[in-house]
Design an enzyme around this catalytic site. Structure first.
Site, PDB file in Angstrom:
ATOM      1  N   GLU A   1      -8.805  -3.330  -1.349  1.00 52.96           N
ATOM      2  CA  GLU A   1      -8.295  -3.674  -2.669  1.00 52.96           C
ATOM      3  C   GLU A   1      -9.077  -4.764  -3.374  1.00 52.96           C
ATOM      4  OE1 GLU A   1      -4.355  -4.702  -1.523  1.00 52.96           O
ATOM      5  OE2 GLU A   1      -3.623  -2.645  -1.699  1.00 52.96           O
TER       6      GLU A   1
ATOM      7  N   ASP B   1     -12.356  -5.660   0.742  1.00 52.80           N
ATOM      8  CA  ASP B   1     -11.765  -6.147   1.990  1.00 52.80           C
ATOM      9  C   ASP B   1     -11.223  -4.985   2.811  1.00 52.80           C
ATOM     10  OD1 ASP B   1      -9.582  -5.497   0.281  1.00 52.80           O
ATOM     11  OD2 ASP B   1      -8.276  -6.830   1.421  1.00 52.80           O
TER      12      ASP B   1
ATOM     13  N   TRP C   1     -12.942   5.023  -5.097  1.00 55.26           N
ATOM     14  CA  TRP C   1     -12.406   4.247  -3.974  1.00 55.26           C
ATOM     15  C   TRP C   1     -12.968   2.841  -4.030  1.00 55.26           C
ATOM     16  CZ3 TRP C   1      -8.366   6.350  -1.969  1.00 55.26           C
ATOM     17  CH2 TRP C   1      -7.794   5.815  -0.808  1.00 55.26           C
TER      18      TRP C   1
HETATM   19  C1  NOJ Z   1      -5.032   2.949  -0.572  1.00 51.22           C
HETATM   20  C2  NOJ Z   1      -5.493   1.904   0.394  1.00 51.22           C
HETATM   21  O1  NOJ Z   1      -5.767   2.515   1.589  1.00 51.22           O
HETATM   22  C3  NOJ Z   1      -4.476   0.833   0.550  1.00 51.22           C
HETATM   23  O2  NOJ Z   1      -4.949  -0.175   1.401  1.00 51.22           O
HETATM   24  C4  NOJ Z   1      -4.144   0.279  -0.764  1.00 51.22           C
HETATM   25  O3  NOJ Z   1      -3.171  -0.702  -0.641  1.00 51.22           O
HETATM   26  C5  NOJ Z   1      -3.703   1.367  -1.707  1.00 51.22           C
HETATM   27  N1  NOJ Z   1      -4.702   2.379  -1.804  1.00 51.22           N
HETATM   28  C6  NOJ Z   1      -3.372   0.828  -3.092  1.00 51.22           C
HETATM   29  O4  NOJ Z   1      -4.527   0.246  -3.662  1.00 51.22           O
END
Ligand code: NOJ
Ligand code: NOJ
Length: 676
Positions: free
Chosen positions: A256, A252, A196
């Site tokens: 991302e 952020d 993540w």
């Molecule tokens: C999951 C995140 O919560 C979201 O903000 C993001 O745009 C997507 N992943 C793609 O990276």
């Protein structure tokens, strides 16, 4: 809380839910011109009809714009009336243990599930940011209108977060605070071990803010000891994290971009100021917060693009984007505090910078979404996160569209209280979109320009609500996003944050201003250059909160108000010392300082203080950390290099380093050392 109890809660929270929620209406002012004034919503329909009646009696022509605005207002009123109880119910449905969408699914009390959706997307997790923003809204609603049920929710939140702080996770543990930066957890509060974007440093300050809201209520209702023992320990860890890690990059709020995020920095500033304000009343040390806060505010200014009049939401990373991002609009609404007036440093909603930014951000979505095409420049459109977004193909979001409305409602509230609107060169373009003849200067209540602006912007704000209403499900359900071409609600269904965003925006429309956070006392920038010192914190697992059953609102007036932000330097006997060590390190290595005094771990390497690499460059390998040490101490210390946890410690060569801490002083002492 069982589902059948919900209608009660809803009635208690929003006594006017079944009535018209129409905060603004036309009134004749002393000079015979019409102006909008907030009124009780139950009266407003009559007042509105009354005003129209007066108008026709007097034979004044009703302009096309005014007729349009009245129609818009009525349709928005109607949708809000229907949506409000639904939003309350659906928001609470996503909170454990008894929320209707999560009941029986292992969600402990006070845990907010982002969305009940378990696939495409899987949002069945608890995010610290979402939970904190949702609970911030709940705490403000609770302060406005006490109910037992909401009180239970707030106590549950405190308990769940006290526990969560101790859960080790891929971002780290509580020892050095790093684990507090973990963005999301399993709904049963176990760690989430998948890959993540971590850490996300907005979580701790946002959670502190939500908890402080409730702790202030406790103090103001005669339960200071409870605030102290049951809530402060959790707040304190988050504040220490904020004072320690604010200058380090992280992901952020959209998870991302690794870098420095305007939203994270501004949230950190607010948490430190509001935390110092509460801490002072509770008799806690606050100097780390008051010393760091102005430096955070100083850094916050550097996101401003003066040439184009907007906030570049991500710096030190993510520059491939144009920087126009709802990130900044969220700052305006979440750091709203009318005590700061239209201050631009704290990015108040009515400040010239925040208004110019509103225009630039909203405009960045006008041409890119099919559903926005052909809509006039002075009309609201659907708003997304940022124009380069590709998540689900990149779409408008409900929460961003509501936020665009909320900022304007906030601004209107302040202007009405101030009885004037100031237009500067910076905000002129924003105002000209709505009142073509607007000019730079201060326009007093009652003037033609003032009246034109108020009515045009009221309609503009309502327009964003109307856009959201158009794309909501007909049963009132809100997803995360709106398909950019078809207008279908898509992505995470029943996103908790979407409901919260609706409720806070419409509360402002309704004239409700949450208690301030001390912004009015925290607008000043430090003299000279920004300094980026980070204060080391010591973190403690909060004791399991235990709330006495006697916790009720004070029968009479508030017992003690929490209003003063401590200024200057408190506790000067704790002298702030910055350790600056130049040491070239390779990837995976870090530098700590350890010494004879308790503040430096009493020579125990397990208690050594980690230095920050936030100023490290290949040209200047600087590690540093600031920490309070008792005045007059004779300090012996050394730096250590950590390679693979404390197992791989290597010590500096030579004798111990030493110095005497001066007697009580507010000046930061600097040690400048080179690895040897
Ligand atoms: C999951 C995140 O919560 C979201 O903000 C993001 O745009 C997507 N992943 C793609 O990276
Ligand atoms: C994606 C958003 O970008 C992020 O801000 C949010 O925390 C998660 N979804 C969960 O709602």
């Amino acid at each position: 809380m069982a589902l059948f109890a919900l209608p009660n809660i809803i009635q208690d929270l929003i006594p006017a839910a079944s009535e018209s929620i129409t905060p603004w209406n036309w009134n004749l002012n002393a000079s015979g011109l019409y102006e909008y004034l907030p009124t009780m919503h139950a009266l407003s329909k009559f007042a509105l009809l009354g005003a129209c009646a007066v108008q026709s009696v007097m034979g004044l022509p009703e302009s096309v714009e005014r007729r349009e605005a009245n129609l818009l207002k009525r349709s928005v009123d109607d949708w809000i009336n229907k949506e409000t109880p639904i939003a309350w119910q659906k928001l609470l449905c996503n909170i454990g243990p008894d929320g209707c969408a999560v009941r029986g699914q292992g969600v402990p009390a006070g845990v907010v599930v982002a969305s009940p959706s378990r696939s495409d997307p899987d949002y069945f997790y608890t995010w610290t940011r979402d939970a904190a923003l949702v609970y911030k809204g709940l705490a403000d609603a609770f302060r406005r209108n006490y109910t037992e049920d909401l009180h239970t929710q707030l106590k549950n939140f405190v308990s769940s977060q006290a526990k969560l702080q101790g859960v080790g996770n891929p971002a780290g543990g509580l020892n050095d605070g790093q684990g507090l930066g973990e963005p999301k957890f399993m709904v049963d509060l176990k760690e989430f071990t998948g890959e993540w974007g971590r850490p996300q440093r907005d979580g701790p300050p946002l959670r502190a803010i939500a908890l402080i809201r409730y702790a202030k209520w406790l103090v103001e209702n005669g339960h200071k000891a409870v605030a102290n023992a049951q809530v402060w320990p959790t707040i304190e860890n988050d504040l220490k994290y904020s004072a320690q890690y604010w200058n380090q990059t992280g992901f952020d709020l959209w998870e991302e971009v690794p870098g420095s995020s305007f939203f994270t920095i501004a949230s950190t500033h607010r948490a430190l100021v509001e935390g110092a304000q509460l801490g002072a009343v509770l008799g806690k040390p606050t100097r780390a917060y008051t010393a760091v806060a102005p430096q955070v505010l100083c850094f916050q200014q550097s996101f401003w693009n003066a040439r184009e009049g907007f906030v570049v939401s991500n710096i030190n990373g993510g520059e491939w984007r144009r920087g126009r991002d709802a990130n900044s609009i969220l700052v305006a609404i979440h750091n709203f505090d009318p005590s700061a007036g239209c201050d631009a440093n704290t990015f108040q909603p009515c400040s010239d910078k925040a208004l110019s930014n509103h225009k630039v951000v909203v405009d960045s979505f006008r041409s890119i979404y099919g559903i926005n095409r052909g809509i006039a420049q002075n009309k609201a459109v659907a708003v997304g996160r940022y124009s380069e977004d590709v998540f689900y193909n990149g779409n408008p979001w409900f929460l961003a569209t509501f936020a665009a409305a909320e900022q304007i409602y906030d601004a209107l509230l302040v202007w009405k209280a101030q009885r004037s609107i100031t237009i500067t060169q910076t905000s002129l373009a924003f105002f000209r979109d709505h009142v073509s003849g607007a000019t730079v200067g201060t326009h007093a209540a009652g003037s033609t320009t003032y009246n034109q602006i108020v009515s045009a912007l009221t309609a503009y704000a309502d327009g964003f609500i109307e856009v959201a209403s158009k794309y909501a499900h007909s049963n009132g359900a809100l997803n995360e996003q709106i398909d950019r071409n078809t207008g279908q609600p898509i992505a995470a269904p029943d996103l908790t944050w979407s409901y919260s965003a609706f409720l806070t925006a419409t509360a402002r429309r309704d004239g409700y201003i949450p208690t301030g956070w001390g912004a009015g006392q925290a607008t000043a920038l430090p003299a000279g250059q920004c300094q980026k010192f980070e204060v080391a914190g010591n973190y403690n697992l909060p004791p399991t909160p235990v709330f006495p059953s006697s916790l009720k609102p004070a029968a009479n007036a508030p017992v003690e108000q929490v209003t003063a932000v401590p200024t200057g330097c408190t506790n000067p006997e704790k002298v702030f010392v910055t350790f600056n060590e130049r040491a070239s390190t390779s990837w995976g290595q870090s530098i700590k300082v350890v010494g004879n005094v308790p503040e430096l771990g009493s020579w125990d390497v397990n208690k050594a203080i980690p230095l920050s690499a936030s100023k490290y460059t290949s040209g200047d390998p600087l590690w540093s950390i600031t920490l309070p040490i008792q005045a007059g101490s004779n300090v012996q210390y050394k730096y250590i290099r950590i390679t693979n946890g404390v197992a791989g410690v290597s010590w500096e060569s030579g004798d111990n380093r030493g110095f005497s801490v001066p007697s009580a002083t507010c000046d930061i002492q600097n040690r400048w050392d080179n690895w040897r």
